[in-house]
Scaffold this motif. Structure first.
Motif, mmCIF file in Angstrom:
data_model
loop_
_atom_site.group_PDB
_atom_site.id
_atom_site.type_symbol
_atom_site.label_atom_id
_atom_site.label_comp_id
_atom_site.label_asym_id
_atom_site.label_seq_id
_atom_site.Cartn_x
_atom_site.Cartn_y
_atom_site.Cartn_z
ATOM 1 N N ASP A 1 57.599 6.112 176.104
ATOM 2 C CA ASP A 1 58.742 4.719 175.871
ATOM 3 C C ASP A 1 58.756 4.922 174.416
ATOM 4 O O ASP A 1 59.782 4.030 173.811
ATOM 5 C CB ASP A 1 58.140 3.655 176.290
ATOM 6 C CG ASP A 1 58.134 3.389 177.827
ATOM 7 O OD1 ASP A 1 56.994 2.846 178.314
ATOM 8 O OD2 ASP A 1 58.968 3.946 178.573
ATOM 9 N N THR A 2 58.186 5.673 173.581
ATOM 10 C CA THR A 2 58.277 5.902 172.175
ATOM 11 C C THR A 2 59.886 6.036 171.688
ATOM 12 O O THR A 2 60.207 7.182 172.249
ATOM 13 C CB THR A 2 57.540 6.634 171.413
ATOM 14 O OG1 THR A 2 56.080 6.137 171.505
ATOM 15 C CG2 THR A 2 57.810 6.789 170.025
ATOM 16 N N ALA A 3 60.597 5.433 171.132
ATOM 17 C CA ALA A 3 61.989 5.570 170.873
ATOM 18 C C ALA A 3 62.732 4.534 169.850
ATOM 19 O O ALA A 3 61.966 3.502 169.512
ATOM 20 C CB ALA A 3 62.887 5.544 171.948
ATOM 21 N N VAL A 4 63.774 4.964 169.529
ATOM 22 C CA VAL A 4 64.559 3.880 168.749
ATOM 23 C C VAL A 4 65.339 3.159 169.838
ATOM 24 O O VAL A 4 66.011 3.738 170.618
ATOM 25 C CB VAL A 4 65.194 4.298 167.566
ATOM 26 C CG1 VAL A 4 66.216 3.253 167.152
ATOM 27 C CG2 VAL A 4 64.629 5.130 166.448
ATOM 28 N N TYR A 5 65.237 1.741 169.867
ATOM 29 C CA TYR A 5 66.029 1.047 170.873
ATOM 30 C C TYR A 5 67.077 0.318 170.438
ATOM 31 O O TYR A 5 67.191 -0.177 169.265
ATOM 32 C CB TYR A 5 65.112 0.043 171.486
ATOM 33 C CG TYR A 5 64.017 0.642 172.368
ATOM 34 C CD1 TYR A 5 62.997 1.292 171.954
ATOM 35 C CD2 TYR A 5 64.065 0.483 174.002
ATOM 36 C CE1 TYR A 5 62.138 2.140 172.969
ATOM 37 C CE2 TYR A 5 63.335 1.189 174.944
ATOM 38 C CZ TYR A 5 62.234 1.944 174.137
ATOM 39 O OH TYR A 5 61.294 2.490 175.011
ATOM 40 N N TYR A 6 68.075 0.608 171.121
ATOM 41 C CA TYR A 6 69.494 -0.036 170.723
ATOM 42 C C TYR A 6 69.937 -1.091 171.605
ATOM 43 O O TYR A 6 69.944 -0.697 172.825
ATOM 44 C CB TYR A 6 70.414 1.193 170.400
ATOM 45 C CG TYR A 6 70.377 2.059 169.483
ATOM 46 C CD1 TYR A 6 69.532 3.295 169.699
ATOM 47 C CD2 TYR A 6 70.541 1.766 168.118
ATOM 48 C CE1 TYR A 6 69.371 4.203 168.847
ATOM 49 C CE2 TYR A 6 70.431 2.902 167.065
ATOM 50 C CZ TYR A 6 69.732 3.852 167.343
ATOM 51 O OH TYR A 6 69.363 4.812 166.526
ATOM 52 N N TRP B 1 77.328 -1.961 168.800
ATOM 53 C CA TRP B 1 76.002 -1.560 168.964
ATOM 54 C C TRP B 1 75.232 -2.221 168.018
ATOM 55 O O TRP B 1 75.597 -2.508 166.744
ATOM 56 C CB TRP B 1 75.942 -0.245 168.624
ATOM 57 C CG TRP B 1 76.361 0.822 169.888
ATOM 58 C CD1 TRP B 1 77.750 0.947 170.271
ATOM 59 C CD2 TRP B 1 75.694 1.325 171.017
ATOM 60 N NE1 TRP B 1 77.843 1.706 171.268
ATOM 61 C CE2 TRP B 1 76.463 1.995 171.763
ATOM 62 C CE3 TRP B 1 74.253 1.414 171.210
ATOM 63 C CZ2 TRP B 1 76.131 2.418 172.954
ATOM 64 C CZ3 TRP B 1 73.882 2.104 172.316
ATOM 65 C CH2 TRP B 1 74.782 2.569 173.163
ATOM 66 N N GLY B 2 74.155 -2.401 168.115
ATOM 67 C CA GLY B 2 73.018 -3.007 167.157
ATOM 68 C C GLY B 2 72.439 -1.726 166.284
ATOM 69 O O GLY B 2 72.779 -0.603 166.728
ATOM 70 N N GLN B 3 71.832 -2.150 165.305
ATOM 71 C CA GLN B 3 71.216 -0.985 164.124
ATOM 72 C C GLN B 3 70.020 -0.433 164.830
ATOM 73 O O GLN B 3 69.834 0.901 164.426
ATOM 74 C CB GLN B 3 71.162 -1.716 162.891
ATOM 75 C CG GLN B 3 69.612 -2.255 162.958
ATOM 76 C CD GLN B 3 69.573 -3.560 163.595
ATOM 77 O OE1 GLN B 3 70.419 -4.000 164.308
ATOM 78 N NE2 GLN B 3 68.324 -4.178 163.429
ATOM 79 N N GLY B 4 69.468 -0.781 165.884
ATOM 80 C CA GLY B 4 68.328 -0.027 166.580
ATOM 81 C C GLY B 4 66.941 -0.647 165.896
ATOM 82 O O GLY B 4 66.805 -1.038 164.598
ATOM 83 N N THR B 5 65.962 -0.679 166.639
ATOM 84 C CA THR B 5 64.659 -1.087 166.440
ATOM 85 C C THR B 5 63.530 0.157 166.730
ATOM 86 O O THR B 5 63.676 0.265 167.869
ATOM 87 C CB THR B 5 64.396 -2.571 166.662
ATOM 88 O OG1 THR B 5 63.121 -2.885 166.245
ATOM 89 C CG2 THR B 5 64.502 -2.566 168.284
ATOM 90 N N LEU B 6 62.581 0.377 166.132
ATOM 91 C CA LEU B 6 61.619 1.502 166.450
ATOM 92 C C LEU B 6 60.537 0.881 167.070
ATOM 93 O O LEU B 6 60.015 -0.090 166.758
ATOM 94 C CB LEU B 6 61.378 2.316 165.306
ATOM 95 C CG LEU B 6 60.203 3.309 165.511
ATOM 96 C CD1 LEU B 6 60.682 4.535 166.419
ATOM 97 C CD2 LEU B 6 59.578 3.776 164.257
ATOM 98 N N VAL B 7 60.391 1.557 168.425
ATOM 99 C CA VAL B 7 59.165 1.231 169.246
ATOM 100 C C VAL B 7 58.190 2.544 169.403
ATOM 101 O O VAL B 7 58.641 3.562 169.803
ATOM 102 C CB VAL B 7 59.623 0.872 170.661
ATOM 103 C CG1 VAL B 7 58.242 0.751 171.440
ATOM 104 C CG2 VAL B 7 60.338 -0.460 170.664
ATOM 105 N N THR B 8 57.031 2.333 168.845
ATOM 106 C CA THR B 8 56.141 3.410 168.916
ATOM 107 C C THR B 8 54.987 3.074 169.857
ATOM 108 O O THR B 8 54.318 1.998 169.519
ATOM 109 C CB THR B 8 55.734 3.669 167.522
ATOM 110 O OG1 THR B 8 56.534 4.022 166.690
ATOM 111 C CG2 THR B 8 54.454 4.800 167.516
ATOM 112 N N VAL B 9 54.755 3.876 170.805
ATOM 113 C CA VAL B 9 53.331 3.546 171.799
ATOM 114 C C VAL B 9 52.508 4.656 171.715
ATOM 115 O O VAL B 9 52.764 5.764 171.680
ATOM 116 C CB VAL B 9 53.921 3.437 173.249
ATOM 117 C CG1 VAL B 9 52.903 3.071 174.081
ATOM 118 C CG2 VAL B 9 55.278 2.521 173.399
ATOM 119 N N SER B 10 51.132 4.297 171.319
ATOM 120 C CA SER B 10 50.065 5.131 170.740
ATOM 121 C C SER B 10 49.334 5.322 172.178
ATOM 122 O O SER B 10 49.226 4.375 173.031
ATOM 123 C CB SER B 10 49.348 4.691 169.668
ATOM 124 O OG SER B 10 48.826 3.281 170.154
#
Length: 125
Positions: free
Chosen positions: A89-94, A115-124
């Motif tokens: 699921d790690t990605a930039v979400y828009y 579109w929004g600017q995106g927010t980064l989600v990182t799943v370890s």
């Protein structure tokens, strides 16, 4: 319409995260809203959408049962609750908004005008 997405961050696999998208300039109550995500080197991928007329929601198969899209018309926001997160699921979400969608295009990025600017989600792992 200006969209601003926030709420991304680092989370362990199995955890939860809630993204929010705030709109200004126009009410979301008559806009179809969606979340897409993108990883480097890949195309932007549909995650989920919410139709303003009828309230129907759509989910991509990889997130079905784990993610929930919701909108708060009073606050002019649309949220994405992400549960049981996986490293993939790690990605930039828009977040995205559109006003001329038809059912066959709700999963297509080109159908959304804003579109929004995106927010980064990182799943370890």
């Amino acid at each position: 319409v200006q969209l601003q997405a926030f709420g991304g961050g680092l989370v362990q696999a199995g955890g939860s995260l809630r993204l929010s998208c705030a709109a200004s300039g126009r009410t979301l109550s008559r806009l179809d809203m969606a979340w897409f995500r993108q990883v480097p080197g890949k195309e932007r991928e549909f995650v989920t959408s919410s139709r303003w007329s009828g309230g129907r929601t759509y989910y991509a198969d990889p997130v079905k049962g784990r993610f929930i899209i919701s909108r708060d018309n009073a606050k002019n926001t649309v949220d994405l609750q992400m549960n049981s997160l996986k490293p993939e699921d790690t990605a930039v979400y828009y977040c995205a908004a559109g006003s001329t969608l038809i059912t066959s295009t709700v999963r297509s990025a080109y159908a959304y005008h804003y579109w929004g600017q995106g927010t980064l989600v990182t799943v370890s792992s």
